[in-house]
Design an enzyme around this catalytic site. Structure first.
Site, mmCIF file in Angstrom:
data_model
loop_
_atom_site.group_PDB
_atom_site.id
_atom_site.type_symbol
_atom_site.label_atom_id
_atom_site.label_comp_id
_atom_site.label_asym_id
_atom_site.label_seq_id
_atom_site.Cartn_x
_atom_site.Cartn_y
_atom_site.Cartn_z
ATOM 1 N N GLY A 146 16.637 3.821 -4.992
ATOM 2 C CA GLY A 146 18.231 4.822 -4.213
ATOM 3 C C GLY A 146 18.730 3.279 -3.677
ATOM 4 N N GLU A 205 7.795 4.820 -1.472
ATOM 5 C CA GLU A 205 7.813 5.486 -0.091
ATOM 6 C C GLU A 205 6.580 5.822 0.811
ATOM 7 O OE1 GLU A 205 10.290 8.077 -2.111
ATOM 8 O OE2 GLU A 205 11.790 5.884 -2.059
ATOM 9 N N ASN A 245 11.148 12.013 -10.723
ATOM 10 C CA ASN A 245 11.055 12.107 -9.225
ATOM 11 C C ASN A 245 11.086 12.955 -8.206
ATOM 12 O OD1 ASN A 245 9.562 11.983 -6.426
ATOM 13 N ND2 ASN A 245 9.537 9.888 -6.289
ATOM 14 N N TRP A 246 11.563 14.116 -7.761
ATOM 15 C CA TRP A 246 12.589 14.739 -6.727
ATOM 16 C C TRP A 246 12.404 14.594 -5.678
ATOM 17 C CZ3 TRP A 246 12.515 21.112 -9.056
ATOM 18 C CH2 TRP A 246 12.249 20.669 -10.320
ATOM 19 N N LYS A 247 11.900 14.111 -4.967
ATOM 20 C CA LYS A 247 10.845 13.380 -3.493
ATOM 21 C C LYS A 247 11.081 14.869 -2.471
ATOM 22 C CE LYS A 247 12.606 9.073 -5.035
ATOM 23 N NZ LYS A 247 12.973 6.931 -4.347
ATOM 24 N N GLU A 291 8.026 0.298 -10.443
ATOM 25 C CA GLU A 291 9.467 -0.187 -8.948
ATOM 26 C C GLU A 291 10.038 -1.082 -7.872
ATOM 27 O OE1 GLU A 291 10.579 4.941 -9.671
ATOM 28 O OE2 GLU A 291 8.931 4.650 -7.826
ATOM 29 N N SER A 323 16.564 3.033 -8.977
ATOM 30 C CA SER A 323 18.465 2.912 -9.659
ATOM 31 C C SER A 323 18.503 2.987 -10.843
ATOM 32 C CB SER A 323 19.495 1.948 -8.829
ATOM 33 O OG SER A 323 18.876 2.579 -7.629
ATOM 34 N N GLY A 333 14.626 8.875 -9.783
ATOM 35 C CA GLY A 333 14.287 9.755 -8.759
ATOM 36 C C GLY A 333 15.161 10.153 -8.744
ATOM 37 N N GLY A 334 16.768 9.764 -8.447
ATOM 38 C CA GLY A 334 17.978 10.682 -7.521
ATOM 39 C C GLY A 334 19.044 11.343 -8.844
ATOM 40 N N HIS A 340 3.732 5.544 -4.439
ATOM 41 C CA HIS A 340 4.956 5.002 -4.591
ATOM 42 C C HIS A 340 4.885 4.450 -3.281
ATOM 43 C CE1 HIS A 340 8.908 5.815 -3.989
ATOM 44 N NE2 HIS A 340 9.308 7.074 -5.356
#
Ligand code: PGA
Length: 253
Positions: A173, A97, A9-11, A167, A213, A234-235, A95
Site C-alpha cells: 500500500g 496487517e 485481497n479487497w481488505k 509481501e 504495490s 491489494g489496492g 497477512h
C-alpha cells in the site's frame, strides 16, 4: 508444474453493492481466465461472491482471515468451518496487517493454518519483512522464522495445499515495490527452505505469490521471474480493469 495464481485481497473495502458490481465488471472482462484467479472479499460478501463465480473455471474465493478456534464463545470471530460452508476454498493467513494490528504471532498463525486445513480450506500464508529488517539485512532470518514456526509442523500432504505469498511490509500500500531482483531473491530463498524441509518436488510444486504495490505496470516484469508464480494484489484488485490487466500479465504455465 506449479500453478500461477493472481489473488485479489479487497481488505476492508466495498459495500455489498460495490462488491457485486466489482465481480460483475471483472467477469465481463474475463469470465474464463487462463490463470487461476482468487477473490478475497470481506466476510459478509463471501456467499454472494461464491454464488457469482461458482460455475466458472479458474475462479475461486478466499476469506481474508479465520479464527484459530474451532467454534464456541468467541464473539465476532469467524471459523474455518463457517468459511468452508459458504463454498469458499481458500483463506489468507498471516497477512502483515493481521500480524501488526491484531498481534497475530506464529503460534496463533500455525493454529489458523491447522484449522484451515482441517476444514479443507487452502491457506494462502503470507510472509514478509519490515522496512527495518530489509535495511538491517536480516530479512531472510525474519522470513525463515515466519515460515518454519507457522508451517513446518505440517505433513507433506498438508503442505501441498498451502499457497505462499511474499509481501514485504514496506511495499504494501505504499507505492514502493520490491524490484524483480529483490523479490526473486526472496522467492528463491523460500523455495530453497521448502526444498530443505520437504524435498525438491514439493518445493517446485508450491506456488509463491508476490504482493506489495503490484500494479499493471510492474506485474509483467515481476511475474517473469522464475520463482514468482503470480501475485497477491491489494489496492489494484478493487478496480476490475487493473486487476484484469494484472491477471493477463501472468506468464503462461
Ligand atoms: P497492495 O496490498 O497491493 O495494496 O500493496 C497487497 C496486500 O496487502 O496483499
Amino acid at each position: 508444474m506449479r500453478k500461477n495464481i493472481v489473488a485479489g485481497n479487497w481488505k476492508m473495502n466495498t459495500r455489498l453493492d460495490d462488491a457485486v458490481a466489482l465481480v460483475d465488471e471483472f467477469l465481463n472482462l474475463c469470465s474464463e481466465p487462463q490463470t487461476s484467479v482468487i477473490l478475497a472479499p470481506p466476510f459478509p460478501y463471501l456467499v454472494p461472491v461464491v454464488e457469482l463465480t461458482k460455475d466458472l473455471n479458474n475462479i475461486g474465493v478466499a476469506a481474508q482471515n479465520c479464527s484459530q478456534n474451532a467454534s464456541g464463545a468467541f464473539t465476532g470471530e469467524v471459523s474455518a468451518e463457517m468459511i468452508a460452508s459458504t463454498g469458499a476454498e481458500y483463506v489468507i493467513v498471516g497477512h502483515s496487517e493481521r500480524r501488526q494490528y491484531f498481534k497475530e504471532d506464529e503460534l496463533i498463525l500455525s493454529e489458523k493454518v491447522n484449522k484451515a486445513l482441517q476444514n479443507d480450506l487452502n491457506p494462502i500464508y503470507c510472509v514478509g519483512e519490515l522496512r527495518d529488517d530489509r535495511e538491517n539485512g536480516n530479512y531472510k532470518e525474519v522470513i525463515e522464522k515466519q515460515l518454519t514456526k507457522a508451517l513446518f509442523h505440517l505433513s507433506e500432504l498438508e503442505m501441498r495445499k498451502v499457497i505462499l505469498a511474499y509481501e514485504p511490509v514496506w511495499a504494501i500500500g505504499t507505492g514502493l515495490t520490491a524490484t524483480p531482483e529483490q523479490a526473486e531473491e526472496v522467492h528463491a530463498f523460500i523455495r530453497s527452505l521448502l526444498a530443505d524441509q520437504y524435498g525438491d518436488e514439493l518445493a517446485n510444486a508450491t506456488s509463491i505469490l508476490y504482493g506489495g504495490s503490484c500494479k499493471p505496470d510492474n506485474a509483467t516484469e515481476l511475474f517473469a521471474c522464475e520463482n514468482i508464480d503470480g501475485g497477491l494484489i491489494g489496492g489494484a484488485s478493487l478496480k476490475a480493469a487493473e486487476f484484469h490487466a494484472i491477471v493477463n500479465a501472468v506468464k503462461p504455465s
